[in-house]
Design an enzyme around this catalytic site. Structure first.
Site, mmCIF file in Angstrom:
data_model
loop_
_atom_site.group_PDB
_atom_site.id
_atom_site.type_symbol
_atom_site.label_atom_id
_atom_site.label_comp_id
_atom_site.label_asym_id
_atom_site.label_seq_id
_atom_site.Cartn_x
_atom_site.Cartn_y
_atom_site.Cartn_z
ATOM 1 N N LYS A 276 98.938 22.374 -103.842
ATOM 2 C CA LYS A 276 98.192 21.243 -103.272
ATOM 3 C C LYS A 276 98.967 19.930 -103.307
ATOM 4 C CE LYS A 276 93.512 22.913 -103.875
ATOM 5 N NZ LYS A 276 92.219 22.681 -104.516
ATOM 6 N N ASP B 189 87.508 19.291 -100.652
ATOM 7 C CA ASP B 189 86.854 19.748 -101.888
ATOM 8 C C ASP B 189 85.711 18.818 -102.300
ATOM 9 O OD1 ASP B 189 88.381 22.028 -102.248
ATOM 10 O OD2 ASP B 189 89.845 21.053 -103.547
ATOM 11 N N GLY C 45 93.359 18.425 -113.075
ATOM 12 C CA GLY C 45 94.284 19.090 -112.159
ATOM 13 C C GLY C 45 93.888 18.830 -110.711
ATOM 14 N N ALA D 185 91.804 20.321 -108.756
ATOM 15 C CA ALA D 185 90.372 20.374 -108.449
ATOM 16 C C ALA D 185 89.704 19.053 -108.818
ATOM 17 C CB ALA D 185 89.730 21.536 -109.204
ATOM 18 N N GLY E 153 80.193 27.090 -108.725
ATOM 19 C CA GLY E 153 80.962 26.536 -107.618
ATOM 20 C C GLY E 153 80.867 27.308 -106.312
#
Ligand code: ATR
Length: 283
Positions: free
Chosen positions: A67, A103, A130, A132, A241
Site C-alpha cells: 500500500k 478503506d 499500519g 489499515a 470487518g
C-alpha cells in the site's frame, strides 16, 4: 464488448474474497469485468503493475505489503489517499495511475449506514498504526469523531501517523504499555493484524466506556478474539470487518465504474458462509 480488466495485488492474497465480491457487483449492475488475483511481493510490484497496465488493466486493488509502495508510484492522488499516505485503489487514467483509498469510506459506510451508528463526538481509540489504521483515520475524523488516540506496539509508527495528520488537538498517541491507564473510550477499533497473524492483544476492560462501540477490521476466525473481548467488556455495539470489506469494495467499484453497487446481497451471502477465512477487511 471486451471485459475490462481488474486485479488485486499483494501477498498473501489467495484467500481474498475480492474477486467474488466484484463478480457479484458486476452481475448485479450488468457490467462486464474480469477481476483476478496477482500475488506480488514488494520487489515484484513495479514490474507487475507495468505489465498489468500494458495488458490493458484499468483498475487495481492493493493490499499488504504494497500500500505504501502504491502510494509512491502514483502520479496523482485523490484526497483520501493523500491524507492516509497509503493507496488501496488504483485507476488507470491517461497512461498513469491515480491512487485512492476506500478503506475509511468503507468503514464509515458500514458503521453509519448498515449499523445505523452515529460516530460524531466519539472519543476513539485506534489499536495499530499500519496501513489499515492509516487508511481509516481521515474518514473517521471527517465523520466527526471527537478525537483519535493511537496506540501501537511500535510507538514510532503511531507517532508518524499522528504527525502526518498535523492535528494535535484531535489525534493523540499513547504507549501500548500504558493502555491500562489511558481511561475509557466511546469507540475502540482494532486495526491491528494480530487476529490475522495469530497474536493476542491482551486488552484491559477499562478502555471500553459505557455503551461503547467496538470494531475490528478483521473478520472470520481472525476477529473472534477481539469480538470476545469486546462482549466481555460490555460494549453495546460489537462489529467485525466483513461489512467494511464489502463497502470498501463497493467504493472501489464506484470509482472504476461510476456506479455504487447495492451491497446487501453479497454481504448476506458472505455472512452466511461463516467464518472460515481469517482476513482483514483491508485485504
Ligand atoms: P495492515 O495493512 O493490516 O495495517 P501492517 O501495515 O503490517 O498491516 O500493520 C499491522 C499492524 O498490526 C501494526 O500496527 C502492528 O504493530 P507493529 O507496528 O508494532 O508491528 C500491529 N500488530 C500486529 N500483530 C500485533 C500484535 N500481536 N500485537 C499488537 N499489535 C500487532
Amino acid at each position: 464488448m471486451k471485459a475490462k480488466s481488474f486485479a488485486l495485488f499483494g501477498q498473501p492474497i489467495a484467500q481474498s474474497l475480492s474477486p467474488r465480491i466484484h463478480a457479484e457487483f458486476a452481475r448485479a449492475t450488468g457490467i462486464m469485468l474480469d477481476y483476478r488475483l496477482i500475488p506480488t511481493t514488494a520487489a515484484e510490484f513495479g514490474q507487475r503493475l507495468e505489465r498489468f497496465a500494458a495488458d490493458g488493466g484499468t483498475g487495481a486493488n492493493i493490499t499488504q505489503p504494497l500500500k505504501e509502495l502504491a502510494y509512491a508510484s502514483c502520479s496523482t492522488l485523490a484526497p483520501a489517499a493523500h491524507r492516509a499516505g497509503v493507496v488501496n485503489t488504483l485507476t488507470r487514467n491517461a497512461d498513469a495511475w491515480v491512487g485512492d483509498n476506500t478503506d475509511g469510506a468503507g468503514l464509515v459506510h458500514d458503521l453509519a449506514e448498515r449499523h445505523g451508528l452515529d460516530l460524531r463526538g466519539r472519543r476513539t481509540l485506534i489499536l495499530g498504526a499500519g496501513g489499515a489504521a492509516a487508511g481509516i483515520l481521515p474518514a473517521l475524523l471527517d465523520a466527526g469523531i471527537d478525537s483519535a488516540t493511537l496506540v501501537n506496539r511500535t510507538a514510532a509508527k503511531a507517532e508518524r501517523l499522528s504527525e502526518r495528520h498535523g492535528d494535535p488537538a484531535r489525534v493523540h498517541v499513547r504507549y501500548w504499555q500504558d493502555v491500562s491507564n489511558i481511561g475509557s473510550f466511546d469507540c475502540v477499533i482494532d486495526a491491528t493484524s494480530a487476529g490475522h497473524v495469530g497474536g493476542a492483544l491482551d486488552l484491559p476492560f477499562s478502555i471500553a466506556g459505557t455503551r461503547a462501540l467496538a470494531v475490528t477490521l478483521s473478520y472470520g476466525a481472525a476477529a473472534a478474539r477481539f469480538l470476545g473481548w469486546a462482549r466481555a467488556a460490555g460494549c453495546t455495539d460489537v462489529h467485525d470487518g466483513l461489512g467494511m470489506l464489502v463497502e470498501q469494495a463497493a467504493e472501489s467499484f464506484r470509482l472504476w465504474h461510476g456506479v455504487r453497487p447495492a451491497t446487501e446481497t453479497v454481504y448476506a451471502a458472505l455472512r452466511a458462509d461463516g467464518g472460515d477465512a481469517a482476513l482483514l477487511a483491508t485485504d
